[in-house]
Design an enzyme around this catalytic site. Structure first.
Site, PDB file in Angstrom:
ATOM      1  N   ASP A  69      37.174  39.317  59.600  1.00  0.00           N
ATOM      2  CA  ASP A  69      37.580  39.903  60.882  1.00  0.00           C
ATOM      3  C   ASP A  69      36.472  40.829  61.363  1.00  0.00           C
ATOM      4  OD1 ASP A  69      40.689  40.300  62.231  1.00  0.00           O
ATOM      5  OD2 ASP A  69      39.125  41.707  62.857  1.00  0.00           O
ATOM      6  N   PHE A  80      54.103  28.622  63.428  1.00  0.00           N
ATOM      7  CA  PHE A  80      55.368  28.970  64.084  1.00  0.00           C
ATOM      8  C   PHE A  80      55.999  30.223  63.491  1.00  0.00           C
ATOM      9  CE2 PHE A  80      54.758  24.352  64.179  1.00  0.00           C
ATOM     10  CZ  PHE A  80      54.735  24.124  65.545  1.00  0.00           C
ATOM     11  N   LEU A  81      55.216  31.008  62.744  1.00  0.00           N
ATOM     12  CA  LEU A  81      55.844  32.128  62.029  1.00  0.00           C
ATOM     13  C   LEU A  81      56.418  33.168  62.990  1.00  0.00           C
ATOM     14  CD1 LEU A  81      53.961  34.940  62.087  1.00  0.00           C
ATOM     15  CD2 LEU A  81      52.585  33.635  60.514  1.00  0.00           C
ATOM     16  N   PHE A 122      69.451  32.264  68.910  1.00  0.00           N
ATOM     17  CA  PHE A 122      68.714  32.598  70.138  1.00  0.00           C
ATOM     18  C   PHE A 122      69.603  32.610  71.369  1.00  0.00           C
ATOM     19  CE2 PHE A 122      64.105  33.389  69.827  1.00  0.00           C
ATOM     20  CZ  PHE A 122      64.069  33.525  68.462  1.00  0.00           C
ATOM     21  N   LEU A 123      70.887  32.879  71.157  1.00  0.00           N
ATOM     22  CA  LEU A 123      71.806  33.065  72.288  1.00  0.00           C
ATOM     23  C   LEU A 123      72.346  34.493  72.284  1.00  0.00           C
ATOM     24  CD1 LEU A 123      73.986  29.824  72.688  1.00  0.00           C
ATOM     25  CD2 LEU A 123      72.120  30.638  74.121  1.00  0.00           C
ATOM     26  N   GLY A 140      70.975  40.448  75.853  1.00  0.00           N
ATOM     27  CA  GLY A 140      70.618  41.850  75.644  1.00  0.00           C
ATOM     28  C   GLY A 140      69.562  42.295  76.625  1.00  0.00           C
ATOM     29  N   GLY A 170      60.454  40.127  74.130  1.00  0.00           N
ATOM     30  CA  GLY A 170      59.148  40.764  74.278  1.00  0.00           C
ATOM     31  C   GLY A 170      58.264  40.289  73.152  1.00  0.00           C
ATOM     32  N   CYS A 201      54.022  37.179  71.678  1.00  0.00           N
ATOM     33  CA  CYS A 201      53.955  35.723  71.861  1.00  0.00           C
ATOM     34  C   CYS A 201      54.728  35.200  73.073  1.00  0.00           C
ATOM     35  CB  CYS A 201      54.446  35.025  70.591  1.00  0.00           C
ATOM     36  SG  CYS A 201      53.349  35.293  69.204  1.00  0.00           S
ATOM     37  N   LYS A 221      53.577  36.174  76.858  1.00  0.00           N
ATOM     38  CA  LYS A 221      52.251  35.706  77.287  1.00  0.00           C
ATOM     39  C   LYS A 221      52.136  34.186  77.157  1.00  0.00           C
ATOM     40  CE  LYS A 221      49.627  35.449  73.126  1.00  0.00           C
ATOM     41  NZ  LYS A 221      49.243  34.154  72.617  1.00  0.00           N
TER      42      LYS A 221
HETATM   43  C1  UDX Z   1      58.093  33.907  68.342  1.00  0.00           C
HETATM   44  C2  UDX Z   1      58.586  32.539  67.849  1.00  0.00           C
HETATM   45  O1  UDX Z   1      59.934  32.671  67.397  1.00  0.00           O
HETATM   46  C3  UDX Z   1      57.700  32.035  66.725  1.00  0.00           C
HETATM   47  O2  UDX Z   1      58.110  30.743  66.313  1.00  0.00           O
HETATM   48  C4  UDX Z   1      56.259  31.987  67.219  1.00  0.00           C
HETATM   49  O3  UDX Z   1      55.400  31.575  66.178  1.00  0.00           O
HETATM   50  C5  UDX Z   1      55.823  33.338  67.754  1.00  0.00           C
HETATM   51  O4  UDX Z   1      56.746  33.792  68.758  1.00  0.00           O
HETATM   52  P1  UDX Z   1      58.279  36.415  67.433  1.00  0.00           P
HETATM   53  O5  UDX Z   1      57.440  36.838  68.591  1.00  0.00           O
HETATM   54  O6  UDX Z   1      57.998  36.977  66.075  1.00  0.00           O
HETATM   55  O7  UDX Z   1      58.233  34.820  67.269  1.00  0.00           O
HETATM   56  O8  UDX Z   1      59.766  36.826  67.829  1.00  0.00           O
HETATM   57  P2  UDX Z   1      61.190  36.115  67.974  1.00  0.00           P
HETATM   58  O9  UDX Z   1      61.956  36.270  66.725  1.00  0.00           O
HETATM   59  O10 UDX Z   1      61.059  34.749  68.527  1.00  0.00           O
HETATM   60  O11 UDX Z   1      61.838  37.077  69.072  1.00  0.00           O
HETATM   61  C6  UDX Z   1      61.216  37.213  70.358  1.00  0.00           C
HETATM   62  C7  UDX Z   1      61.978  38.153  71.237  1.00  0.00           C
HETATM   63  O12 UDX Z   1      63.198  37.580  71.642  1.00  0.00           O
HETATM   64  C8  UDX Z   1      62.350  39.496  70.582  1.00  0.00           C
HETATM   65  O13 UDX Z   1      62.073  40.530  71.520  1.00  0.00           O
HETATM   66  C9  UDX Z   1      63.827  39.362  70.316  1.00  0.00           C
HETATM   67  O14 UDX Z   1      64.483  40.592  70.323  1.00  0.00           O
HETATM   68  C10 UDX Z   1      64.263  38.483  71.487  1.00  0.00           C
HETATM   69  N1  UDX Z   1      65.493  37.725  71.248  1.00  0.00           N
HETATM   70  C11 UDX Z   1      65.547  36.795  70.255  1.00  0.00           C
HETATM   71  C12 UDX Z   1      66.586  37.914  72.081  1.00  0.00           C
HETATM   72  O15 UDX Z   1      66.562  38.749  73.006  1.00  0.00           O
HETATM   73  N2  UDX Z   1      67.726  37.172  71.868  1.00  0.00           N
HETATM   74  C13 UDX Z   1      67.814  36.245  70.887  1.00  0.00           C
HETATM   75  O16 UDX Z   1      68.872  35.608  70.783  1.00  0.00           O
HETATM   76  C14 UDX Z   1      66.702  36.048  70.055  1.00  0.00           C
END
Ligand code: UDX
Length: 437
Positions: free
Chosen positions: A30, A149-150, A253-254, A257, A261, A264, A267
């Site tokens: 890095d 996809f982490l 993911f339902l 709230g 943010g 990932c 953007k």
């Molecule tokens: C995401 C993807 O899930 C992941 O596969 C990819 O590699 C990178 O982007 P991440 O940014 O770590 O991962 O967060 P994630 O768990 O997806 O949550 C994203 C946002 O959605 C968070 O702010 C979370 O609070 C919000 N969220 C998630 C909701 O508001 N409601 C939900 O039901 C699920």
């Protein structure tokens, strides 16, 4: 296998440690000397559960080293590109400066037959461009696009045991030389039955942006339903439970709230729209503009609800915001809805105190004008209203009876719909959820 990981942020640091855990000899590279020093001392430069223990564990074996010197890539067989692709300033598109610099810097050290593996999230077409650059310098080297996809907060487990592997190779063929090399690299998770799909470069690039767009759309869909539930006096959490039982829809993911943010989803959907425009397919993704708009609307709505909760005026009201990270189990505040709401409340005259178990240092760097307090009981003292904006377990477990004595007025806005409304009301609190009566 000796491998290089270029870029040691959320993606690369975890990837490097996990590859060493799988038995490979890894050098993480890095440009940020401070980050490298911390990683070399087995300290994670950000909060990620399990990462520090893993770093200690693999560094004891001698299989993982870190450096700022890109020439350390010489002698590796596989080189991962894990650098960031942030949003361009003032534009929707992705900034590919770091990806381009990583490949350009790597080229002099590539040997014939080496494999360069792109993991960064990039606009479709990037791999083809990078492959051309490689071709000119080292024609027998291969480029694979292998999206990651982490999820933050689950990054170690997601890397060691992913849902699937996607290998994008130049001809999209199972027989491509690089496929066997990646299979060897990932032999441990593959042996556990992890599915792997072989595609061409553009499909592999699109898999990642499509997956994130789908997740963002699912969240904005339920948040749109939340707006409707508020208008109609219905309860969005019950609605989500009921539609989620249809396994074509699914309950994950339902959660309505304050919206999504992080580094990932926001953007990535914007970069996807920008790229579709460049390809002349902008109409296909205009719906993502609405997804983004619904998401941003949530933040304004919370400010309005907070004002209502404070009898119509935020001026001089002491508001405690529980949570600054964009989600629990992370100290990441990039595009955090919690923090942007806290800043907006302060701008509108409230006296805001923000607390969070892990993200306060990052939050203070981003918004130095806010007041931060690490201890929850001190943060809530004499508050006129509490706003639960990041659903850390500690906040889910708060006892409304004990807490009622600390605050000045027992009023709470549950921005993540994680509290038991009946219990809080029973303890004498004015409770407001999102999209709940
Ligand atoms: C995401 C993807 O899930 C992941 O596969 C990819 O590699 C990178 O982007 P991440 O940014 O770590 O991962 O967060 P994630 O768990 O997806 O949550 C994203 C946002 O959605 C968070 O702010 C979370 O609070 C919000 N969220 C998630 C909701 O508001 N409601 C939900 O039901 C699920």
């Amino acid at each position: 296998m000796r491998i290089t990981v270029i870029g040691c942020g959320y993606l690369g640091a975890v990837h490097a440690a996990c590859m060493a855990k799988l038995g490979h000899d890894v050098v993480g590279i890095d440009v940020d000397a401070q980050k490298i020093d911390e990683l070399a001392a087995s300290r994670a430069p950000f909060y990620e559960p399990g990462l520090e223990d893993l770093l200690k564990d693999v560094q004891q074996t001698g299989r993982l080293t870190f450096t700022t010197d890109l020439s350390a890539a010489r002698g590796s067989y596989v080189h991962f590109i894990c650098v960031g692709t942030p949003q361009k300033k003032g534009e929707n598109g992705a900034d590919l400066t770091y990806v381009d610099a990583a490949l350009t810097g790597l080229l002099p050290y590539l040997a014939p037959g080496d494999v360069v593996v792109g993991k960064s999230t990039v606009p479709v077409g990037t791999a083809a461009r990078l492959a051309e650059m490689m071709q000119a310098k080292q024609p027998s080297a291969h480029l694979v696009w292998n999206p990651e996809f982490l999820r933050e907060g689950h990054a170690v487990a997601d890397t060691l045991n992913p849902d699937r592997f996607v290998y994008g190779v130049s001809d999209g063929s199972e027989d491509h030389t690089a496929v066997a090399i990646l299979d060897e690299l990932y032999s441990a998770p593959l042996a556990l039955g992890t599915p792997r799909l072989i595609t061409d470069h553009p499909t592999a690039e699109l898999v990642k942006t499509a997956a994130n767009s789908f997740l963002a759309t699912k969240i904005s869909f339920i948040n749109a339903m939340s707006e409707l539930c508020e208008a109609a006096g219905a309860d969005v959490t019950q609605l989500a439970d009921a539609i989620g039982l249809d396994d074509r829809i699914g309950r994950k993911f339902l959660n309505a709230g304050i919206g999504f943010g992080g580094g990932c989803l926001p953007k990535d959907i914007r970069a996807f729209m920008a790229r579709a425009g460049e390809l002349g397919a902008d109409q296909a993704l205009t719906f993502l503009r609405e997804v983004d708009a619904i998401n941003m609307r949530r933040r304004f709505r919370v400010v309005e609800l907070a004002r209502e909760l404070c009898d119509g005026s935020l001026l001089g009201k002491r508001i405690t915001v529980l949570g600054a990270a964009f989600k629990p189990e992370s100290d990441d505040v990039r595009d955090s809805p919690a923090l942007s709401i806290a800043a907006q409340l302060q701008l509108q005259g409230a006296v805001v105190t923000v607390t969070d178990p892990k993200a306060l240092d990052n939050a203070a760097r981003r918004f130095p004008e806010l007041h931060y307090e690490v201890d929850t009981s001190a943060a809530v003292l004499k508050a006129d209203a509490l706003l639960l904006l990041t659903e850390w377990q500690e906040y889910r477990d708060l006892d409304p009876y004990g807490l009622g004595e600390s605050v000045s007025s027992p009023r709470i806005l549950d921005g993540r719909n994680v509290l038991d409304a009946a219990k809080w009301r029973g303890a004498g609190w004015t409770y407001r959820g999102m999209g709940r009566p």
